[in-house]
Write a protein that holds these residues in place. Structure first.
Motif, short mmCIF file in Angstrom:
data_model
loop_
_atom_site.label_atom_id
_atom_site.label_comp_id
_atom_site.label_asym_id
_atom_site.label_seq_id
_atom_site.Cartn_x
_atom_site.Cartn_y
_atom_site.Cartn_z
N VAL A 64 -102.76 -39.99 16.04
CA VAL A 64 -103.92 -38.92 16.25
C VAL A 64 -103.68 -37.68 16.14
O VAL A 64 -103.06 -36.94 16.93
CB VAL A 64 -104.57 -39.29 17.63
CG1 VAL A 64 -105.88 -38.54 17.78
CG2 VAL A 64 -104.89 -40.68 17.75
N PRO A 65 -103.71 -36.82 14.89
CA PRO A 65 -103.27 -35.74 14.60
C PRO A 65 -103.42 -34.77 15.42
O PRO A 65 -102.69 -33.53 15.80
CB PRO A 65 -103.78 -35.60 13.16
CG PRO A 65 -103.79 -36.74 12.51
CD PRO A 65 -104.19 -37.55 13.79
N VAL A 66 -104.81 -34.66 15.78
CA VAL A 66 -105.19 -33.48 16.76
C VAL A 66 -104.37 -33.58 17.96
O VAL A 66 -104.01 -32.53 18.66
CB VAL A 66 -106.65 -33.82 17.05
CG1 VAL A 66 -107.22 -32.78 18.47
CG2 VAL A 66 -107.67 -33.27 16.24
N VAL A 67 -103.83 -34.61 18.86
CA VAL A 67 -103.12 -34.68 19.90
C VAL A 67 -101.91 -34.03 19.57
O VAL A 67 -101.27 -33.48 20.29
CB VAL A 67 -103.14 -36.35 20.51
CG1 VAL A 67 -102.07 -36.48 21.36
CG2 VAL A 67 -104.36 -36.65 20.78
N GLY A 68 -101.29 -34.55 18.48
CA GLY A 68 -99.95 -34.09 17.99
C GLY A 68 -100.03 -32.37 17.88
O GLY A 68 -99.08 -31.69 18.32
N ALA A 69 -101.06 -31.82 17.22
CA ALA A 69 -101.19 -30.46 17.27
C ALA A 69 -101.36 -29.80 18.63
O ALA A 69 -100.74 -28.88 18.98
CB ALA A 69 -102.31 -30.17 16.40
N LEU A 70 -102.12 -30.41 19.60
CA LEU A 70 -102.26 -29.84 20.74
C LEU A 70 -100.77 -30.05 21.73
O LEU A 70 -100.52 -29.09 22.34
CB LEU A 70 -103.10 -30.52 21.82
CG LEU A 70 -104.59 -30.28 21.01
CD1 LEU A 70 -105.68 -31.12 21.93
CD2 LEU A 70 -105.15 -28.73 21.43
N ALA A 71 -100.24 -31.09 21.38
CA ALA A 71 -98.90 -31.17 22.21
C ALA A 71 -97.87 -30.08 21.62
O ALA A 71 -97.12 -29.52 22.16
CB ALA A 71 -98.37 -32.55 21.91
N ALA A 72 -97.98 -29.89 20.28
CA ALA A 72 -96.94 -28.77 19.73
C ALA A 72 -97.37 -27.46 20.20
O ALA A 72 -96.53 -26.88 20.51
CB ALA A 72 -97.21 -28.84 18.11
N ALA A 73 -98.35 -27.10 20.21
CA ALA A 73 -98.92 -25.76 20.67
C ALA A 73 -98.43 -25.90 22.00
O ALA A 73 -98.10 -24.55 22.48
CB ALA A 73 -100.42 -25.53 20.51
N GLY A 74 -98.79 -26.70 22.78
CA GLY A 74 -98.24 -26.70 24.40
C GLY A 74 -96.85 -26.31 24.45
O GLY A 74 -96.33 -25.60 25.36
N LEU A 75 -95.97 -27.33 23.74
CA LEU A 75 -94.49 -27.12 23.83
C LEU A 75 -94.08 -25.67 23.33
O LEU A 75 -93.11 -25.10 23.91
CB LEU A 75 -93.92 -28.10 22.88
CG LEU A 75 -93.93 -29.56 23.43
CD1 LEU A 75 -93.32 -30.62 22.57
CD2 LEU A 75 -92.87 -29.47 24.78
N VAL A 76 -94.62 -25.06 22.29
CA VAL A 76 -94.41 -23.70 21.81
C VAL A 76 -94.71 -22.97 22.92
O VAL A 76 -93.92 -21.71 23.11
CB VAL A 76 -95.07 -23.32 20.47
CG1 VAL A 76 -95.05 -21.89 20.23
CG2 VAL A 76 -94.86 -24.26 19.41
N LEU A 77 -95.88 -22.97 23.69
CA LEU A 77 -96.21 -22.00 24.65
C LEU A 77 -95.22 -22.22 25.81
O LEU A 77 -94.72 -21.28 26.41
CB LEU A 77 -97.63 -22.29 25.27
CG LEU A 77 -98.76 -21.79 24.35
CD1 LEU A 77 -100.14 -22.32 24.76
CD2 LEU A 77 -98.56 -20.35 24.08
N TYR A 78 -94.78 -23.26 26.32
CA TYR A 78 -93.97 -23.72 27.24
C TYR A 78 -92.55 -23.01 26.73
O TYR A 78 -92.16 -22.62 27.96
CB TYR A 78 -93.53 -25.38 27.24
CG TYR A 78 -92.41 -25.73 28.27
CD1 TYR A 78 -92.88 -25.89 29.66
CD2 TYR A 78 -91.11 -25.63 28.04
CE1 TYR A 78 -91.91 -26.24 30.69
CE2 TYR A 78 -90.17 -26.08 28.67
CZ TYR A 78 -90.43 -26.30 30.19
OH TYR A 78 -89.74 -26.51 31.17
#
Length: 113
Positions: A64-78
């Motif tokens: 589910v590509p949107v989930v991956g994009a949100l996770a990637a954004a969250g990790l970058v912010l983290y």
């Protein structure tokens, strides 16, 4: 979905998962700097959970590509938050460490677009 996206995403998930596991297992190379930076000990498990969720989210993003994009954004912010924490503690030589973990998440996000 390109091969580069899959490789970078899996690499980012493995790195975030490793980082989460090192917090959960209280590896000295992880928890000693957290203590030195002044991160309160009760926060440590939650930081590990955030990284583990990011790792799982990156892998889920392969389906589910949107989930991956949100996770990637969250990790970058983290990991940008980790850079700020290191800078506030004035441990300038440690700044590259969170950036290394942020890089594959950022690359995954860029390749997603």
């Amino acid at each position: 979905m390109s091969t580069a996206y899959v490789v970078v995403t899996v690499l980012g998930a493995v790195m975030a998962g490793f980082s989460a596991a090192s917090v959960f297992l209280e590896a000295e190379w992880t928890v000693k700097p957290l203590a030195d930076y002044g991160v309160p000990r009760p926060w440590w498990p939650w930081l590990g959970v955030a990284k583990a969720a990011g790792a799982v989210g990156l892998l889920a993003g392969l389906l589910v590509p949107v989930v991956g994009a949100l996770a990637a954004a969250g990790l970058v912010l983290y990991f940008l938050g980790a850079v700020v924490t290191v800078l506030r503690a004035r441990w300038f030589s440690h700044v590259p460490f969170p950036l290394v973990y942020a890089a594959p998440a950022a690359a995954s996000l860029l390749l997603w677009f």
